[in-house]
Write a protein that holds these residues in place. Sequence first.
Motif, PDB file in Angstrom:
ATOM      1  N   VAL A  57     -45.306 -28.193  15.452  1.00 27.20           N
ATOM      2  CA  VAL A  57     -44.751 -26.904  15.863  1.00 27.20           C
ATOM      3  C   VAL A  57     -45.543 -26.411  17.075  1.00 27.20           C
ATOM      4  O   VAL A  57     -46.777 -26.425  17.082  1.00 27.20           O
ATOM      5  CB  VAL A  57     -44.829 -25.863  14.727  1.00 27.20           C
ATOM      6  CG1 VAL A  57     -44.303 -24.519  15.203  1.00 27.20           C
ATOM      7  CG2 VAL A  57     -44.066 -26.340  13.508  1.00 27.20           C
ATOM      8  N   VAL A  63     -44.435 -19.151   8.786  1.00 27.43           N
ATOM      9  CA  VAL A  63     -43.511 -20.175   9.272  1.00 27.43           C
ATOM     10  C   VAL A  63     -43.250 -21.188   8.167  1.00 27.43           C
ATOM     11  O   VAL A  63     -44.174 -21.570   7.431  1.00 27.43           O
ATOM     12  CB  VAL A  63     -44.090 -20.893  10.509  1.00 27.43           C
ATOM     13  CG1 VAL A  63     -43.103 -21.931  11.040  1.00 27.43           C
ATOM     14  CG2 VAL A  63     -44.448 -19.899  11.590  1.00 27.43           C
ATOM     15  N   LYS A 102     -34.048 -28.507  14.512  1.00 30.80           N
ATOM     16  CA  LYS A 102     -35.084 -28.102  15.449  1.00 30.80           C
ATOM     17  C   LYS A 102     -36.102 -27.186  14.783  1.00 30.80           C
ATOM     18  O   LYS A 102     -35.752 -26.287  14.020  1.00 30.80           O
ATOM     19  CB  LYS A 102     -34.438 -27.376  16.633  1.00 30.80           C
ATOM     20  CG  LYS A 102     -35.434 -26.998  17.728  1.00 30.80           C
ATOM     21  CD  LYS A 102     -34.720 -26.337  18.902  1.00 30.80           C
ATOM     22  CE  LYS A 102     -35.716 -25.957  19.984  1.00 30.80           C
ATOM     23  NZ  LYS A 102     -35.039 -25.286  21.124  1.00 30.80           N
ATOM     24  N   VAL A 103     -37.356 -27.442  15.069  1.00 31.05           N
ATOM     25  CA  VAL A 103     -38.425 -26.597  14.528  1.00 31.05           C
ATOM     26  C   VAL A 103     -38.656 -25.432  15.502  1.00 31.05           C
ATOM     27  O   VAL A 103     -39.004 -25.660  16.660  1.00 31.05           O
ATOM     28  CB  VAL A 103     -39.730 -27.391  14.353  1.00 31.05           C
ATOM     29  CG1 VAL A 103     -40.812 -26.489  13.774  1.00 31.05           C
ATOM     30  CG2 VAL A 103     -39.503 -28.597  13.472  1.00 31.05           C
ATOM     31  N   PRO A 104     -38.447 -24.186  15.094  1.00 30.89           N
ATOM     32  CA  PRO A 104     -38.642 -23.062  16.008  1.00 30.89           C
ATOM     33  C   PRO A 104     -40.117 -22.907  16.400  1.00 30.89           C
ATOM     34  O   PRO A 104     -41.009 -23.076  15.567  1.00 30.89           O
ATOM     35  CB  PRO A 104     -38.154 -21.852  15.218  1.00 30.89           C
ATOM     36  CG  PRO A 104     -38.265 -22.264  13.779  1.00 30.89           C
ATOM     37  CD  PRO A 104     -38.007 -23.745  13.739  1.00 30.89           C
ATOM     38  N   ALA A 105     -40.356 -22.616  17.675  1.00 32.21           N
ATOM     39  CA  ALA A 105     -41.731 -22.419  18.147  1.00 32.21           C
ATOM     40  C   ALA A 105     -42.293 -21.097  17.631  1.00 32.21           C
ATOM     41  O   ALA A 105     -41.557 -20.152  17.343  1.00 32.21           O
ATOM     42  CB  ALA A 105     -41.761 -22.440  19.675  1.00 32.21           C
ATOM     43  N   VAL A 106     -43.599 -21.058  17.499  1.00 30.58           N
ATOM     44  CA  VAL A 106     -44.297 -19.835  17.099  1.00 30.58           C
ATOM     45  C   VAL A 106     -44.756 -19.137  18.380  1.00 30.58           C
ATOM     46  O   VAL A 106     -45.545 -19.689  19.154  1.00 30.58           O
ATOM     47  CB  VAL A 106     -45.502 -20.149  16.196  1.00 30.58           C
ATOM     48  CG1 VAL A 106     -46.276 -18.870  15.890  1.00 30.58           C
ATOM     49  CG2 VAL A 106     -45.047 -20.819  14.915  1.00 30.58           C
ATOM     50  N   LYS A 107     -44.220 -17.939  18.614  1.00 33.03           N
ATOM     51  CA  LYS A 107     -44.561 -17.185  19.812  1.00 33.03           C
ATOM     52  C   LYS A 107     -45.113 -15.820  19.411  1.00 33.03           C
ATOM     53  O   LYS A 107     -44.533 -15.146  18.565  1.00 33.03           O
ATOM     54  CB  LYS A 107     -43.335 -16.997  20.708  1.00 33.03           C
ATOM     55  CG  LYS A 107     -42.733 -18.311  21.208  1.00 33.03           C
ATOM     56  CD  LYS A 107     -41.531 -18.053  22.102  1.00 33.03           C
ATOM     57  CE  LYS A 107     -40.920 -19.356  22.601  1.00 33.03           C
ATOM     58  NZ  LYS A 107     -39.738 -19.106  23.456  1.00 33.03           N
TER      59      LYS A 107
END
Length: 446
Positions: free
Chosen positions: A26, A78, A85-90
Amino acid sequence: MRRALVAGTLLGVCAGTAGAGGSRKVDVTSEPAGASVYLNDVTTGEVCQTPCQVDLPIGVETNVILQKGGFTPDIITVTAPRKGKVPAVKSTLVAAVATFEIKDPAFRGAKIVIDDVEKGQAPQTVQIEAGPHHVAIVSKGKALFDDIVDLDAGDEHEIKPVAGGAVATTTVASSGGGGGGTSAEEELLANTTKPVDIEKQTEKPSAPRRTFINVGGDMDIGFRQFSYDNPTNLAATESEVGAVMVGPTLELWPIEMLGGHHLRGLSLYGKVVFGINHQPVLDAMNMPVGPQTYWGNIEVDLRQRWMIGDESSITAEGGYVRDQLEFTGGSKATRDDVPVADYRSVRIGVRASTMLGALEPFAAVEGRIVLSGGELATRFASADITGARIAAGAQVKAGPIYLRAQAALTYYGWTFTNASADPMAKTASGATDVVEVLSFVLGLSH
């Protein structure tokens, strides 16, 4: 029976494999970048610093913790999916700030200095990064308050006088679970095993006050070497040694005087010096022939100084300068034999300096756009002039008194077009005029 047992065992292994899950990568980013990333617990250690990638278990909730000095920590939960798709950590980190309230009437008009940086005059509210800060409130050279105050994020602290001349900080409000804070007296008592005299603590020297004005007396000692290129019917060189000029200098910081918060390094500088030892021009037999030297210098500059860290600075400076390297007296014939120059120029330069205790060495370089060269330029059909200057020196201060010494070299280059082809005419293709000056300034700062 044996077949059933084997089948059951295989089924259990497959089920166990399906439940183990695995992990997926991720992306983790933050604004600003450079935040430390932890998974579930900071005690397990930093995994990486943003921007970076982390491995998260599939199907399991994981707390991604981001921390950066001066900002409130952020926790994002998370769950990495098995497919897709693995969502990004923002994360957008929020600055951990606190507030000083300096509004007591006793402080009105006093300077506020936090961590040796002036923040203007009281009363006002100052927002600052959470954490310990050195706070001083200074009036007429006396510290009304001088202490270390530790703030938590979200705290609002009022600084106010208390009985007996001591001072303390009072928590007005606290948000975000930051804690209530302590008074200056409580902090001092909590961190020492000896009795503390709070009133004596407030008598520490005040933070350095910025300068509003410099007034000084200047003495310059000049040396000149002038030489023609390809001269005809002209003395090839002219030397002048030990020309002394004296006069006042003045530098003002108008934004500082008005209590502004921007361009506080902006100053106006002026200098006027006049020659006091007019030297006679001598012939080949060392006999005076009439003219005497007449030197003078006028400068008017606008300067902007920027600090680099706590000790060094860069100053951009520009303005008008007049260098008088003239002669008085004598007949026209004798004056035509000497280089009478009156340089009027626009100067643009840069200066660098650093603090070594009370000593501040500096170096400067500048270019000059010469607007006119005086009488010498009129002796030829046309004349082009270029100019430049380098300087180095140092300044030392003792309280309000300062002494500055400087060595400078100014170069003027001439290119001539001659007006006549007469072999008896005085002609040259160009010239160089090099002026070296030692300057000494003794003055007072306020």
